[in-house]
Design a protein around this motif. Structure first.
Motif, PDB file in Angstrom:
ATOM      1  N   LEU A 153       0.824  -1.199   0.000  1.00 50.35           N
ATOM      2  CA  LEU A 153       0.000   0.000   0.000  1.00 50.35           C
ATOM      3  C   LEU A 153       0.859   1.249   0.000  1.00 50.35           C
ATOM      4  CD1 LEU A 153      -2.686  -1.175   2.566  1.00 50.35           C
ATOM      5  CD2 LEU A 153      -3.086  -0.751   0.136  1.00 50.35           C
ATOM      6  N   LEU A 154       0.452   2.235  -0.766  1.00 46.87           N
ATOM      7  CA  LEU A 154       1.155   3.511  -0.956  1.00 46.87           C
ATOM      8  C   LEU A 154       2.399   3.391  -1.830  1.00 46.87           C
ATOM      9  CD1 LEU A 154       1.030   5.174   2.603  1.00 46.87           C
ATOM     10  CD2 LEU A 154      -0.580   5.469   0.710  1.00 46.87           C
ATOM     11  N   LYS A 155       2.751   2.178  -2.294  1.00 38.84           N
ATOM     12  CA  LYS A 155       4.023   2.034  -2.999  1.00 38.84           C
ATOM     13  C   LYS A 155       3.971   1.208  -4.284  1.00 38.84           C
ATOM     14  CE  LYS A 155       6.995   2.787   1.015  1.00 38.84           C
ATOM     15  NZ  LYS A 155       8.085   2.233   1.871  1.00 38.84           N
ATOM     16  N   LYS A 156       3.358   0.026  -4.245  1.00 42.83           N
ATOM     17  CA  LYS A 156       3.525  -0.883  -5.383  1.00 42.83           C
ATOM     18  C   LYS A 156       2.213  -1.613  -5.670  1.00 42.83           C
ATOM     19  CE  LYS A 156       7.427  -3.061  -5.652  1.00 42.83           C
ATOM     20  NZ  LYS A 156       8.535  -4.043  -5.477  1.00 42.83           N
ATOM     21  N   PHE A 157       1.859  -1.693  -6.993  1.00 42.01           N
ATOM     22  CA  PHE A 157       0.571  -2.237  -7.393  1.00 42.01           C
ATOM     23  C   PHE A 157       0.702  -3.067  -8.665  1.00 42.01           C
ATOM     24  CE2 PHE A 157       0.125   1.694  -5.168  1.00 42.01           C
ATOM     25  CZ  PHE A 157      -0.902   1.473  -4.264  1.00 42.01           C
ATOM     26  N   LEU A 158      -0.185  -4.035  -8.800  1.00 40.44           N
ATOM     27  CA  LEU A 158      -0.334  -4.778 -10.041  1.00 40.44           C
ATOM     28  C   LEU A 158      -1.560  -4.262 -10.771  1.00 40.44           C
ATOM     29  CD1 LEU A 158       0.384  -8.468  -8.953  1.00 40.44           C
ATOM     30  CD2 LEU A 158       1.939  -6.850 -10.061  1.00 40.44           C
ATOM     31  N   ILE A 159      -1.408  -4.010 -12.068  1.00 44.08           N
ATOM     32  CA  ILE A 159      -2.504  -3.560 -12.931  1.00 44.08           C
ATOM     33  C   ILE A 159      -2.670  -4.599 -14.026  1.00 44.08           C
ATOM     34  CG2 ILE A 159      -3.336  -1.725 -14.445  1.00 44.08           C
ATOM     35  CD1 ILE A 159      -1.192   0.066 -13.027  1.00 44.08           C
ATOM     36  N   SER A 160      -3.868  -5.139 -14.154  1.00 45.96           N
ATOM     37  CA  SER A 160      -4.093  -6.132 -15.209  1.00 45.96           C
ATOM     38  C   SER A 160      -5.414  -5.847 -15.909  1.00 45.96           C
ATOM     39  CB  SER A 160      -4.087  -7.553 -14.634  1.00 45.96           C
ATOM     40  OG  SER A 160      -5.131  -7.729 -13.695  1.00 45.96           O
ATOM     41  N   PHE A 161      -5.469  -6.262 -17.167  1.00 47.04           N
ATOM     42  CA  PHE A 161      -6.677  -6.113 -17.967  1.00 47.04           C
ATOM     43  C   PHE A 161      -6.647  -7.155 -19.066  1.00 47.04           C
ATOM     44  CE2 PHE A 161      -8.982  -4.280 -21.642  1.00 47.04           C
ATOM     45  CZ  PHE A 161     -10.237  -4.153 -21.054  1.00 47.04           C
ATOM     46  N   HIS A 162      -7.823  -7.740 -19.355  1.00 46.28           N
ATOM     47  CA  HIS A 162      -7.884  -8.757 -20.402  1.00 46.28           C
ATOM     48  C   HIS A 162      -9.190  -8.612 -21.167  1.00 46.28           C
ATOM     49  CE1 HIS A 162      -7.202 -13.256 -21.607  1.00 46.28           C
ATOM     50  NE2 HIS A 162      -7.000 -12.417 -22.586  1.00 46.28           N
ATOM     51  N   ASP A 163      -9.088  -8.342 -22.441  1.00 43.32           N
ATOM     52  CA  ASP A 163     -10.220  -8.336 -23.361  1.00 43.32           C
ATOM     53  C   ASP A 163      -9.910  -9.375 -24.432  1.00 43.32           C
ATOM     54  OD1 ASP A 163     -12.084  -7.932 -25.354  1.00 43.32           O
ATOM     55  OD2 ASP A 163     -11.996  -5.750 -25.274  1.00 43.32           O
ATOM     56  N   GLU A 164     -10.554 -10.532 -24.319  1.00 42.28           N
ATOM     57  CA  GLU A 164     -10.258 -11.644 -25.234  1.00 42.28           C
ATOM     58  C   GLU A 164     -10.726 -11.360 -26.654  1.00 42.28           C
ATOM     59  OE1 GLU A 164     -11.851 -15.248 -23.694  1.00 42.28           O
ATOM     60  OE2 GLU A 164     -10.638 -15.201 -21.857  1.00 42.28           O
ATOM     61  N   LEU A 165     -11.746 -10.535 -26.821  1.00 40.73           N
ATOM     62  CA  LEU A 165     -12.320 -10.318 -28.138  1.00 40.73           C
ATOM     63  C   LEU A 165     -11.383  -9.543 -29.044  1.00 40.73           C
ATOM     64  CD1 LEU A 165     -14.788 -10.601 -29.993  1.00 40.73           C
ATOM     65  CD2 LEU A 165     -15.649  -8.451 -29.021  1.00 40.73           C
ATOM     66  N   ILE A 166     -10.700  -8.541 -28.529  1.00 45.84           N
ATOM     67  CA  ILE A 166      -9.907  -7.641 -29.386  1.00 45.84           C
ATOM     68  C   ILE A 166      -8.721  -8.335 -30.065  1.00 45.84           C
ATOM     69  CG2 ILE A 166      -8.489  -5.541 -29.371  1.00 45.84           C
ATOM     70  CD1 ILE A 166     -11.512  -5.099 -29.441  1.00 45.84           C
TER      71      ILE A 166
ATOM     72  N   LYS B  53       7.227   4.513 -11.659  1.00 52.63           N
ATOM     73  CA  LYS B  53       7.779   3.820 -12.829  1.00 52.63           C
ATOM     74  C   LYS B  53       6.941   2.570 -13.052  1.00 52.63           C
ATOM     75  CE  LYS B  53      11.256   1.351 -10.090  1.00 52.63           C
ATOM     76  NZ  LYS B  53      12.714   1.076  -9.907  1.00 52.63           N
ATOM     77  N   VAL B  54       6.841   2.150 -14.320  1.00 55.90           N
ATOM     78  CA  VAL B  54       5.939   1.058 -14.670  1.00 55.90           C
ATOM     79  C   VAL B  54       6.666   0.081 -15.584  1.00 55.90           C
ATOM     80  CG1 VAL B  54       3.646   0.470 -15.511  1.00 55.90           C
ATOM     81  CG2 VAL B  54       4.070   2.767 -14.624  1.00 55.90           C
ATOM     82  N   THR B  55       6.573  -1.196 -15.259  1.00 57.11           N
ATOM     83  CA  THR B  55       7.177  -2.249 -16.073  1.00 57.11           C
ATOM     84  C   THR B  55       6.158  -3.356 -16.301  1.00 57.11           C
ATOM     85  OG1 THR B  55       8.069  -3.311 -14.087  1.00 57.11           O
ATOM     86  CG2 THR B  55       9.526  -1.794 -15.269  1.00 57.11           C
ATOM     87  N   GLY B  56       6.401  -4.170 -17.324  1.00 59.42           N
ATOM     88  CA  GLY B  56       5.519  -5.297 -17.601  1.00 59.42           C
ATOM     89  C   GLY B  56       5.314  -5.485 -19.087  1.00 59.42           C
ATOM     90  N   THR B  57       4.167  -6.032 -19.468  1.00 60.49           N
ATOM     91  CA  THR B  57       3.881  -6.304 -20.879  1.00 60.49           C
ATOM     92  C   THR B  57       2.472  -5.855 -21.252  1.00 60.49           C
ATOM     93  OG1 THR B  57       3.077  -8.545 -20.407  1.00 60.49           O
ATOM     94  CG2 THR B  57       5.426  -8.309 -20.948  1.00 60.49           C
ATOM     95  N   ILE B  58       2.329  -5.440 -22.504  1.00 61.75           N
ATOM     96  CA  ILE B  58       1.040  -5.177 -23.117  1.00 61.75           C
ATOM     97  C   ILE B  58       1.018  -5.916 -24.448  1.00 61.75           C
ATOM     98  CG2 ILE B  58      -0.509  -3.448 -24.109  1.00 61.75           C
ATOM     99  CD1 ILE B  58       0.593  -1.413 -22.164  1.00 61.75           C
ATOM    100  N   ALA B  59       0.013  -6.776 -24.641  1.00 60.20           N
ATOM    101  CA  ALA B  59      -0.158  -7.505 -25.895  1.00 60.20           C
ATOM    102  C   ALA B  59      -1.453  -7.035 -26.544  1.00 60.20           C
ATOM    103  CB  ALA B  59      -0.218  -9.007 -25.636  1.00 60.20           C
ATOM    104  N   PHE B  60      -1.360  -6.681 -27.851  1.00 60.81           N
ATOM    105  CA  PHE B  60      -2.510  -6.085 -28.535  1.00 60.81           C
ATOM    106  C   PHE B  60      -2.513  -6.492 -30.002  1.00 60.81           C
ATOM    107  CE2 PHE B  60      -4.178  -2.232 -30.830  1.00 60.81           C
ATOM    108  CZ  PHE B  60      -5.500  -2.349 -30.421  1.00 60.81           C
ATOM    109  N   ARG B  61      -3.572  -7.187 -30.419  1.00 59.29           N
ATOM    110  CA  ARG B  61      -3.774  -7.556 -31.816  1.00 59.29           C
ATOM    111  C   ARG B  61      -2.513  -8.183 -32.451  1.00 59.29           C
ATOM    112  NH1 ARG B  61      -8.672  -5.601 -33.533  1.00 59.29           N
ATOM    113  NH2 ARG B  61      -9.451  -3.668 -32.599  1.00 59.29           N
TER     114      ARG B  61
END
Length: 304
Positions: free
Chosen positions: A101-114, A150-158
């Motif tokens: 809390l106040l420091k580090k978070f996971l952000i996720s999102f998944h749209d299977e259709l796109i 700062k933000v690290t990770g992956t984004i996969a799109f089409r």
């Protein structure tokens, strides 16, 4: 950097302290990677007294709007931001979970259709700061936690996938927010290469009143700041393409920067419109940063 004076429990979900229908709580995270030229804007807003929620996931690639999901009147989600839960808060496909809390978070999102799949870790580079500290409660909110990271990770799109290594901003708002009371607002949240971060926000209300909720972080300390100049250049559709912004913090340090748009999305809140964009920010001493530039305006009052 100094530790935040905000209680970590404030970063969790709250029970309404008012029966006002416009009492709400929201979390917002964004990221911009200047190498990949990918920007992502996400938000989750809960109106507990109404029993409804809204969410948004918006993305630009190469400066062009590529994805826009903004869903309203959803059922209130289960869960909390607490590190003791494995699920966090999930709504409309987007999930936020605190690792600290106040420091580090996971952000996720998944749209299977796109398809679009987002898996990011957001880590603060400064203490979480309540921009409402020292201000009387107004129709924007009573508590507005803001933080650069700062933000690290992956984004996969089409069929494409990007390894993200960028910067981002977040906020956590609690209290009554009446968008209809706003006539407009100007915001700039850059994060610079040396760890300097600025939070510039000036809100204008019906009746001519305004609130300046600006701050600076020099790598060690957060200081309140006063906006001096915010001049934007618009295209034919009244969308900002560049700006000159200047502000002075309580220690007398003046920050003046030229701002150039990298990617813009549209984001309506009924009769209030947000021009939300990733921008490059260049300070007068040559330092370069990236982040959010946002201009809000009451619908129907834009210049033609």
């Amino acid at each position: 950097m100094n530790e935040s004076n905000i209680d970590p429990q404030e970063d969790k979900r709250h029970t309404p302290d008012s029966d006002e229908l416009l009492w709400g709580e929201s979390w917002y995270f964004n990221v911009y990677d200047p190498v990949q030229d990918v920007a992502l804007f996400t938000r989750m807003g809960l109106y507990a007294n109404k029993g409804v929620a809204n969410m948004a996931v918006l993305m630009t690639v190469g400066g062009v709007e590529a994805y826009n999901r903004a869903w309203h009147n959803l059922p209130l989600p289960e869960g909390d931001m607490d590190i003791d839960t494995d699920t966090g808060l999930s709504l409309g496909g987007v999930s936020y979970r605190a690792l600290e809390l106040l420091k580090k978070f996971l952000i996720s999102f998944h749209d299977e259709l796109i398809p679009l799949k987002v898996d990011l870790e957001w880590e603060g580079i400064m203490p979480a700061y309540n921009a409402m500290a020292g201000h009387s409660e107004n129709q924007a909110t009573r508590f507005h936690l803001e933080q650069a990271g700062k933000v690290t990770g992956t984004i996969a799109f089409r069929g494409e996938q990007w390894s993200i290594n960028g910067v981002g901003n977040r906020d956590h708002s609690i209290g009554v927010r009446n968008w209809n009371a706003f006539t407009g607002h100007n915001l700039a949240w850059p994060v610079f290469e040396d760890g300097t971060a600025l939070g510039i926000l000036q809100i204008h209300f019906e009746g001519g009143e305004s609130a300046d909720l600006s701050w600076s972080f020099d790598g060690n300390e957060v200081k309140p700041m006063k906006l001096e100049r915010y001049e934007a250049t618009f295209n034919d559709e009244h969308k900002p393409v560049s700006a000159i912004v200047a502000a002075v913090d309580s220690g007398g340090t003046r920050y003046e920067m030229t701002c150039t748009r990298k990617g813009l999305i549209h984001w309506p809140f009924d009769g209030y419109l947000l021009n939300e964009a990733a921008f490059e920010f260049r300070l007068s001493d040559g330092r370069v940063g990236y982040g959010l530039l946002e201009m809000g305006v009451r619908a129907g009052t834009q210049k033609s």
